[in-house]
Design a protein around this motif. Sequence first.
Motif: not given
Lengths: 471, 416
Positions: A436-445, B232-242, B307-310
């Motif tokens: 719901v809000r950007p979180v550090p990836v550490t929050a996902l383990g 059909p199957v569903a897969i997922q993606m993840h994105v960080t802020p800019r 590991s240091g990104v959001r």
Amino acid sequence: MSDRDVLIVGGGPAGLSAALSAAQGGLRVALVDEHTELGGQYFKRRHPAVVARHGDFRPAGTRLVTAVRQAGVDCLTGHLVWGVADDGATLLVAGPDGAPHALRARFTVLATGAHERVLPFPGWQLPGVVTAGLALHLATIDRVPVGRRVLLAGTGPFLLPVACALLEVGVRVVGVAEANHPYRLGRHAAASLRYPARLRELAGYLATLVRHRVPVWQDTYVLSASGPDRLRQVTLGGRHAGTVEADVLCVGHGFRPNVELARLLGCETRPDPVVGEPVPVADVVGRTSRPDVYVVGEAAGIAGVHAARARGQAAALDILARTGRAVPPARQRRVHARVRRLARFAALTEALFPPPLHLLDGIPDDTEVCRCEQVSAGEIRATAGLAHNGLNATKGFTRAGMGLCQGRECGTAVACLTRAANPHAPAEAFTARMPVRPVPVTALGVPPRHAAGADRGRPAGGGTPGGEVVR
Amino acid sequence: MSRHTADVVVIGAGILGAAAAHYLSRAGQRVVVFDRGAPNREGSGTTAGNLHIQAIHPSRPGQEVPADNGRFLPLQVAVSDMWESVELELEASVELRRHGGFMIAETPHEYAELRAKQAMEAAAGLPTELLDGDAARAALPLLSRTVVGATWCALDGYANPLKITPAYLASARRHGAQIHGYTPVTGIAATRSGWRVTAGGDTYDAPAVINVAGPWIAQVARLAGIRLRMTPVAIQMHVTPRMPETMRHLVQHIGEGMSVKQVTAGNVLIGGGWPALRLDLDGRSVASVRSAGGNLALAARVLPFLSGVRLLRVWAGPLAATPDELPVIGEVPGAPGFFVAGGTYAFTLAPLWGETLCRLVAGESPRVQVSDLGPDRLLIDTQSDELDLVANQERALEGAVRDSVQQGSTRRKEQA
């Protein structure tokens, strides 16, 4: 984690009231809030240094927070609930250090509050244009004036206490531009006579404004804000059209419920009749379509602090009754009556202060609408104007609503502009997605970097990435 | 109800339908495109946008049958050139990036796989390079110490999935194609001279129909009485802020589901075909938190800066898989003028598939040989017991998708 009876998300008036009633009734309660202090927006806490100089702000809030803590509620402050686990019930939480937590209880009460709504106009991205809520926060919590010559604009009764709070910290309030025409005798005014306490509040604010010779311009709205590098001048349209010199413009077009968690939990929603945004379907005690999830306070519909407290209490009493605690029926009836009465007042307010969505038809194409991704009204109109593009397709192509705020700020405007450009597109809301809000990836383990490095020798050298781009 | 005629009816306005409409309308065919919703809102708009030119890794998480990645190679070689000119051809920016990509290995076994893959690529005429761990880290210092080797392909890249399909559709429209969103096809019947398609209450007579309905491809085929073995199957993606530019390359894993790259806007996209929690063909598919955690942890193990990104957002989208994990393209035997195309890696292959469909409809031979990729191998004999078998398989597959996250984490534990 399921040794708790009730998990409450949000420590504002509604969450605190629910926590207090539930804990006093003998339930084991946890209260989670992302801020470091309880109180939410309405009962926000002052820094001790400010309290020492200016006294407490809204002592009722201080009393409520103290009572909640004394009642044995487990208060997890600084914890952001960001999603729902694959079981569809456990709430996922990021701790203050970004550590992962999972919380689950027999009942979940969502008291997630509301977002301020601001409709865009040319120049709204200029320094010096702020939300009414920020101006109020600065004036009341920090005792800092947001500017010297300040204009308030938008719609809603909220603008009046903000103007009064600004006067109190020495701001020259040059006027309040109210897009609607609520302050007059008429059917609604007659109906509002049934709520003398609320009317007294309103009359008090209006009297203060009169005393300070602050004009309230009704049927008047902002056409544009301008200035060389920051706000200098505001152009008003409507009944009191003209230009006003100001160094700060505070805008607010009401509030909208924060419903992301309710949607992620699969609670049924209905489109709000005016704006079309999803609001949770809930009964008088806040029960949603999910038997274990309640939604209370502003998250259940904008109705003000008194309604928020009553709804929080109503939910707690219902949970107490459902878990076999003795709850005097008369007490429940009293609370329900209060919730209903305040809901009627909220409906009245809503009718008097509808968000002036028609103003969006008039904003020029080069008006920036999505500020995170810098998308203009014209780009949104052109994309939506291709008849097959609905809200989410328009979002995808233009990136409007894809930035850091994930559409919280621009969502209403993007939806309205899309609908205006393409009336045939089906009614849609932005898809509810985690987090719901950007979180550090550490929050996902994900292990923190130092831990990963310790496991596997030295961390990879080379490029040290900088921070995120925040506009 | 009114009656219309067209040369080609295209069903599905994802990237394949859009590319086909572009090539066909440019060749002078009268094209009508239908989509049940808004164009580009399903698999094509929710995919990662990778341009996979080096050989693919054979298995996404939960995939039972490894793909024959050698069969893809001639297709990838052919499509690589087509992507190079796509922006010129469409007169639109699609945020094309050809900065190359690495496919990494973390175990000696995976490194051996890379070596075999590189030999296969060389034989196919695709220039790739095999690097040991230190050479890989010298080329991309962001890679972790766990990396024991990588193949490098300068042609790997990215195109924005939210731009390319609209660009194809815009070009098709300029060439006279009609595009009807929110117009589900409700009937397909053979006529004496071709097909009659019912959509939005109207009928469209055309000698050729192209079914590129992605996750709905089997459903649409069924309207014409054709049973296709596609799921059909569903897969997922993840994105960080800019973020400021941090990495220019695509990074994939030979042994596990992982693809990472930074896109033009600055966001880092992390995917790898991890299964979503729930496929929802009537709404939006729901992402799995366990998959998210697994995918992100894997990516952060290979690229420790992650590991240091959001995390800004997780989303899920559908794709249609064939039982043998190979693409499908061609005319349905016994149904002249009825063409299908689909399967995984459709995004990378889209320009080639668009052109190939155009040539097949015109009775010309495509630029690469695809006769073995036709739908004949996916046809279900409606007279046999196979229908029940397929229903069972579909149920089993759903279970497999659920289990795959578990398997993925077990495998990682074994490797650790």
